[in-house]
Scaffold this motif. Structure first.
Motif, PDB file in Angstrom:
ATOM      1  N   TYR A   1      39.002  40.583  34.060  1.00 25.49           N
ATOM      2  CA  TYR A   1      40.418  40.250  34.104  1.00 25.49           C
ATOM      3  C   TYR A   1      40.992  40.216  32.692  1.00 25.49           C
TER       4      TYR A   1
ATOM      5  N   ASP B   1      33.796  38.608  40.399  1.00 26.59           N
ATOM      6  CA  ASP B   1      33.707  39.950  39.808  1.00 26.59           C
ATOM      7  C   ASP B   1      35.001  40.324  39.093  1.00 26.59           C
ATOM      8  N   GLU B   2      36.133  39.990  39.691  1.00 26.20           N
ATOM      9  CA  GLU B   2      37.418  40.296  39.058  1.00 26.20           C
ATOM     10  C   GLU B   2      37.585  39.536  37.743  1.00 26.20           C
TER      11      GLU B   2
ATOM     12  N   ALA C   1      34.183  38.471  45.178  1.00 22.57           N
ATOM     13  CA  ALA C   1      35.232  39.389  44.725  1.00 22.57           C
ATOM     14  C   ALA C   1      36.016  38.784  43.563  1.00 22.57           C
ATOM     15  N   LEU C   2      36.356  37.495  43.651  1.00 21.61           N
ATOM     16  CA  LEU C   2      37.097  36.849  42.567  1.00 21.61           C
ATOM     17  C   LEU C   2      36.230  36.721  41.314  1.00 21.61           C
TER      18      LEU C   2
ATOM     19  N   GLU D   1      42.148  31.560  43.002  1.00 20.36           N
ATOM     20  CA  GLU D   1      42.445  32.723  42.165  1.00 20.36           C
ATOM     21  C   GLU D   1      43.497  32.392  41.111  1.00 20.36           C
TER      22      GLU D   1
ATOM     23  N   LYS E   1      42.644  32.339  37.112  1.00 24.36           N
ATOM     24  CA  LYS E   1      43.354  33.300  36.262  1.00 24.36           C
ATOM     25  C   LYS E   1      44.195  32.565  35.218  1.00 24.36           C
TER      26      LYS E   1
END
Length: 160
Positions: A73, A68-69, A65-66, A29, A33
């Motif tokens: 973001y 999708d985020e 989940a990541l 993550e 990011k």
């Protein structure tokens, strides 16, 4: 029991960075990011850049989940905070610069503004401008070799 998909993810990590195991979800993550923060460093996160980062994360086995985020973001967090959250992502600072050059080039251009931002992001991560330029040279040379390989192997264009 290791699934076939997990075997594939491990193979990709070994091929990409010589890792012997997958990073933790937290490290993944932070890395992804930080990569998007670099790509957004010039104030514009092009759809092709986001798509590259999202696809890269998915290809390497990031959680749904990541992935999708990452699709939404905002990429405005402090990169230093994001990257120091885990030792794996912190230890991958140079690789973030490598992938930042790749993601910034995903829209077909690596502009002077993007280059300046990658250098600034590198400085925030404790990486000298000279080292950023060396990493950049490798990325650009690999892109040229990829094009040369594709033209040699598929002179009429890709079959699919």
């Amino acid at each position: 029991m290791t699934t076939n998909r997990e075997i594939g993810y491990l193979w990709l990590f070994k091929d990409k960075a010589n890792f012997g195991e997958r990073p933790t979800d937290e490290a993944f993550e932070g890395y992804m990011k930080a990569l998007l923060i670099c790509a957004n460093g010039d104030g514009t996160l092009a759809p092709e850049e986001r798509d590259w980062a999202v696809g890269h994360a998915a290809a390497l086995g990031a959680s749904d989940a990541l992935v999708d985020e990452l699709k939404t973001y905002k990429a405005v967090d402090d990169i230093e905070q994001i990257i120091t959250a885990t030792h794996e992502s912190s230890d991958s600072r140079r690789y973030i610069i490598y992938d930042a050059v790749r993601v910034c080039s995903a829209d077909g251009a690596y502009s002077d503004r993007e280059r300046a931002m990658v250098i600034r992001m590198g400085a925030k991560l404790g990486i000298s401008e000279e080292l950023v330029r060396q990493i950049e040279d490798i990325c650009l040379e690999e892109a040229r070799l990829r094009e040369k390989r594709l033209k040699l192997l598929y002179p009429e264009g890709p079959p699919l």
